[in-house]
Motif scaffolding. Structure first.
Motif, mmCIF file in Angstrom:
data_model
loop_
_atom_site.group_PDB
_atom_site.id
_atom_site.type_symbol
_atom_site.label_atom_id
_atom_site.label_comp_id
_atom_site.label_asym_id
_atom_site.label_seq_id
_atom_site.Cartn_x
_atom_site.Cartn_y
_atom_site.Cartn_z
ATOM 1 N N PRO A 296 6.708 11.036 2.500
ATOM 2 C CA PRO A 296 7.538 11.385 1.339
ATOM 3 C C PRO A 296 7.016 12.642 0.660
ATOM 4 N N GLU A 297 7.941 13.450 0.120
ATOM 5 C CA GLU A 297 7.551 14.702 -0.517
ATOM 6 C C GLU A 297 6.665 14.481 -1.735
ATOM 7 N N ASP A 298 6.869 13.353 -2.425
ATOM 8 C CA ASP A 298 6.123 13.126 -3.660
ATOM 9 C C ASP A 298 4.839 12.335 -3.434
ATOM 10 N N TRP A 299 4.492 12.101 -2.156
ATOM 11 C CA TRP A 299 3.287 11.292 -1.904
ATOM 12 C C TRP A 299 2.037 12.137 -2.112
ATOM 13 N N GLU A 300 1.073 11.550 -2.799
ATOM 14 C CA GLU A 300 -0.226 12.191 -2.947
ATOM 15 C C GLU A 300 -1.292 11.110 -2.990
ATOM 16 N N PRO A 301 -2.439 11.361 -2.369
ATOM 17 C CA PRO A 301 -3.499 10.347 -2.385
ATOM 18 C C PRO A 301 -4.047 10.177 -3.803
ATOM 19 N N ARG A 302 -4.084 8.928 -4.256
ATOM 20 C CA ARG A 302 -4.617 8.678 -5.600
ATOM 21 C C ARG A 302 -5.260 7.293 -5.609
ATOM 22 N N GLU A 303 -6.286 7.173 -6.411
ATOM 23 C CA GLU A 303 -7.014 5.909 -6.481
ATOM 24 C C GLU A 303 -6.203 4.893 -7.293
ATOM 25 N N GLN A 304 -6.136 3.687 -6.752
ATOM 26 C CA GLN A 304 -5.410 2.595 -7.399
ATOM 27 C C GLN A 304 -6.228 1.316 -7.274
ATOM 28 N N THR A 305 -5.833 0.328 -8.057
ATOM 29 C CA THR A 305 -6.427 -0.991 -7.913
ATOM 30 C C THR A 305 -5.653 -1.731 -6.831
ATOM 31 N N LEU A 306 -6.356 -2.164 -5.786
ATOM 32 C CA LEU A 306 -5.696 -2.726 -4.602
ATOM 33 C C LEU A 306 -6.095 -4.181 -4.375
ATOM 34 N N PHE A 307 -5.162 -4.936 -3.811
ATOM 35 C CA PHE A 307 -5.397 -6.315 -3.368
ATOM 36 C C PHE A 307 -5.635 -6.267 -1.859
ATOM 37 N N ARG A 308 -6.765 -6.816 -1.430
ATOM 38 C CA ARG A 308 -7.108 -6.797 -0.010
ATOM 39 C C ARG A 308 -6.276 -7.869 0.720
ATOM 40 N N SER A 309 -4.980 -7.643 0.790
ATOM 41 C CA SER A 309 -4.076 -8.630 1.377
ATOM 42 C C SER A 309 -4.244 -8.739 2.888
ATOM 43 N N THR A 310 -4.837 -7.705 3.507
ATOM 44 C CA THR A 310 -5.058 -7.766 4.957
ATOM 45 C C THR A 310 -6.031 -8.895 5.317
ATOM 46 N N ALA A 311 -6.821 -9.343 4.357
ATOM 47 C CA ALA A 311 -7.742 -10.451 4.611
ATOM 48 C C ALA A 311 -6.992 -11.765 4.771
ATOM 49 N N HIS A 312 -5.721 -11.759 4.401
ATOM 50 C CA HIS A 312 -4.907 -12.968 4.509
ATOM 51 C C HIS A 312 -3.611 -12.716 5.283
ATOM 52 N N GLY A 313 -3.704 -11.811 6.273
ATOM 53 C CA GLY A 313 -2.614 -11.678 7.227
ATOM 54 C C GLY A 313 -1.612 -10.579 6.986
ATOM 55 N N ASP A 314 -1.780 -9.786 5.928
ATOM 56 C CA ASP A 314 -0.830 -8.703 5.666
ATOM 57 C C ASP A 314 -1.171 -7.496 6.546
ATOM 58 N N ASP A 315 -0.207 -6.576 6.658
ATOM 59 C CA ASP A 315 -0.408 -5.391 7.495
ATOM 60 C C ASP A 315 -1.268 -4.336 6.807
ATOM 61 N N VAL A 316 -1.080 -4.162 5.485
ATOM 62 C CA VAL A 316 -1.850 -3.185 4.711
ATOM 63 C C VAL A 316 -2.218 -3.815 3.380
ATOM 64 N N ASP A 317 -3.222 -3.265 2.729
ATOM 65 C CA ASP A 317 -3.557 -3.722 1.383
ATOM 66 C C ASP A 317 -2.497 -3.220 0.400
ATOM 67 N N ARG A 318 -2.359 -3.929 -0.729
ATOM 68 C CA ARG A 318 -1.254 -3.654 -1.652
ATOM 69 C C ARG A 318 -1.768 -3.285 -3.040
ATOM 70 N N PRO A 319 -1.159 -2.278 -3.665
ATOM 71 C CA PRO A 319 -1.569 -1.919 -5.030
ATOM 72 C C PRO A 319 -1.075 -2.945 -6.044
ATOM 73 N N VAL A 320 -1.936 -3.259 -7.008
ATOM 74 C CA VAL A 320 -1.537 -4.157 -8.094
ATOM 75 C C VAL A 320 -1.576 -3.443 -9.449
ATOM 76 N N ARG A 321 -2.295 -2.320 -9.520
ATOM 77 C CA ARG A 321 -2.299 -1.522 -10.749
ATOM 78 C C ARG A 321 -2.217 -0.041 -10.365
ATOM 79 N N LYS A 322 -1.338 0.668 -11.063
ATOM 80 C CA LYS A 322 -1.141 2.085 -10.766
ATOM 81 C C LYS A 322 -2.301 2.930 -11.319
#
Length: 580
Positions: A296-322
């Protein structure tokens, strides 16, 4: 009574007897032993795989086991024949008295077909959960019907069911609703509404604007958005939820609980759920990889608070706080599901639209982590409904305001027709809702065909009463059912016997559409028996001058009506006594 369970018990008793005689080893597991209808009805009434599944652990030839089982089963008066087939299947034919006994069971057991499968365990079924931004459309209708029918099915199968609606009133969409309602408020005050792109243009917001004028007069006109947004949002949201409740009631759906997303903010409940994950080392600060595919044109790497959902079967970890410190939409959903698990449910079921497919893995991961795997969660995704009228698609667009509402559908064809038609396909298959077809009086319309079977049964009962024959259940309990021996009558009894088994299969798979399919099959068998009576007078339900035979046939008719009414009750459809 569950005839398939009874015959399976008979097979297991035979296995136990062979083990006691030393012809089979002691302690064999019989968990995989099944008794089911054979694929080819010509092979018998039921078939068991007992010899096949026991052969390897017993170290014996499956055909030899089948021969030994057949020998023992033939000694039971319920078994007319037991014939080994192929490498070790065993085909069974039951005595006519067994099928006649099914009819008696339907008439004497008020709980016929009900199951203890759920064992009183608590299940939460969350469904509909439409954004409170307007009336419910036809897509919501399918989810509402499915969720309610699933809840009814699980209750019928012994679960303690709670129906829940999650109000998505904490996100940006309700701010859009407020701005849309404000334009209708301006309109109510004699100004031209400015329905900018992205606002909800539907006329359903006109009464909200008038209500705002009645409460505030013109005092909000000159105030900045920061002052009117919250009060307008609250009034508009309440109005939309009132409309949604009315729509659900029109469809015959009653929720036990309405939960609010907004109520999670500022209460510490989101923080509590996230801290629960943090205590397990599943919350961390990090930077996600860029999305796969086109960047995406507006994508930029930025630090976020993430849930390590991959530890419970998800494909990628998920942000919970922006990165700005605000919660993502996923955070309150985690808190909401954490709240559900804290309420003591043994199973959670979420009914969502097909566009929520990407949501499943992350939510499963969250619930797994929050409960240490104790509480399972299942997702049922509803595929789209295509509306047809006069052979042409009926288009809908919620944002344009030109969409077909739940109320439109129900007012045109009725709640019963709407509900049944919405359950004629499995939830994950697209569904065509043809306004002409669902009102058509033909075999091709399952709604009509099943209702017609119940109405026909009721007409027989009325005629019997007019002839002075008692047709109430107590009067039919002692009827001599041995007078029912024709293959067409026994075939109806076969289908009646399938009902308890079918309920359990449907409940285990969370598939209420199976109930609709079963009812169609039962109606087909009943209509076939009725039609054969036109050519063969011995199959007519009222036999002139032979009250005893008439009462036996009426018992069969009454049993059909009981099971159809029971099945329609699961679907939330009222059985009709007369077709008009």
């Amino acid at each position: 009574m569950n005839l398939f369970t009874d015959i399976r018990t008979l097979v297991l008793d035979a296995v136990g007897a062979l083990a006691a005689e030393g012809r089979l080893p002691q302690g064999l597991s019989t968990d995989a032993v099944a008794v089911e209808p054979p694929r080819d009805p010509g092979h018998g009434d039921m078939a068991t795989n007992a010899a096949m599944v026991l052969a390897k652990p017993a170290g014996q030839n499956p055909r030899a086991i089948a021969d030994a089982l057949a020998e023992r089963l033939r000694a039971d008066p319920r078994i007319q024949s037991a014939e080994p087939a192929g490498p070790g299947f065993l085909n069974l034919r039951l005595a006519p008295s067994v099928w006649q006994g099914v009819i008696r069971a339907v008439l004497t057991d008020p709980a016929y077909g009900r199951s203890t499968l759920g064992q009183g365990r608590r299940v939460n079924v969350e469904f509909v959960s439409a954004n409170p931004t307007g009336p419910m459309h036809v897509g919501h209708t399918r989810g509402a019907v499915f969720g309610d029918a699933l809840a009814r099915l699980l209750a019928f199968a012994g679960w303690d069911v709670t129906r829940e609606y999650y109000i998505n009133d904490g996100g940006a969409q309700v701010d859009v609703l407020a701005r849309s309602a404000y334009e209708r408020y301006r309109e109510a005050n004699g100004l031209s509404p400015e329905i900018a792109e992205g606002l909800y243009p539907g006329d359903y917001l006109v009464p909200v604007g008038e209500a705002l004028k009645e409460k505030y007069g013109d005092t909000l006109l000159d105030k900045p958005e920061s002052e009117w947004l919250i009060p307008v949002r609250d009034i508009a949201t309440d109005a939309m939820m009132g409309m949604i409740r009315e729509d659900l009631a029109l469809l015959g759906v009653q929720m036990d609980i309405y939960s609010s997303e907004k109520a999670l903010y500022g209460t510490g409940r989101i923080e509590e759920a996230i801290d629960r994950l943090r205590s397990q080392g599943l919350i961390y600060e990090g930077i996600l990889e860029p999305p796969k595919g086109k960047l995406p044109e507006d994508w930029e790497p930025r630090e976020q608070t993430l849930f390590r959902s991959t530890a419970h079967g998800d494909d990628v970890d998920r942000p919970v706080r922006k990165s700005d410190g605000s919660w993502t939409y996923f955070a309150p959903d985690i808190a909401y599901h954490y709240d559900k698990t804290q309420r003591g449910f043994d199973l959670l079921i979420d009914v969502f639209g097909a566009d929520h497919g990407g949501y499943v893995k992350r939510m499963k991961a969250a619930v797994s982590a929050l409960t240490n795997g104790r509480v399972p969660i299942e997702f049922k995704l509803m595929q789209l409904v295509k509306l047809l009228k006069n052979g042409e698609p009926v288009k809908m667009s919620k944002r344009s305001g030109n969409f077909v509402t739940l109320r439109d559908v129900v007012e045109e064809v009725g709640a019963d027709v709407t509900r049944f038609a919405m359950l004629t396909r499995k939830n994950d298959a697209p569904l065509d809702f043809d306004f002409d077809k669902v009102l058509e009086q033909s075999k091709d319309n399952p709604v009509f065909y099943v209702q017609y079977a119940h109405a026909r049964a009721q007409s027989v009962l009325r005629k019997a009463r007019e002839a002075g024959i008692e047709v109430d259940d107590p009067a039919l309990e002692g009827v001599d059912l041995s007078r029912l021996g024709h293959e067409a009558e026994i075939k109806v009894a076969h289908t009646l016997a399938e009902w308890p088994r079918l309920v359990e299969i449907a409940a285990k798979g969370a598939e209420p559409h199976r109930i609709a399919f079963y009812l169609y099959d039962l109606a087909s068998d009943f209509h076939s028996l009725w039609n054969r009576g036109n050519d063969d007078s011995s199959l007519r339900f009222l036999q002139e001058g032979d009250v005893d035979t008439s009462r036996a046939k009426i018992a069969l008719v009454r049993a059909v009506a009981v099971v159809i009414a029971s099945g329609l009750g699961i679907l939330g459809v009222t059985p009709v006594n007369e077709m008009r």
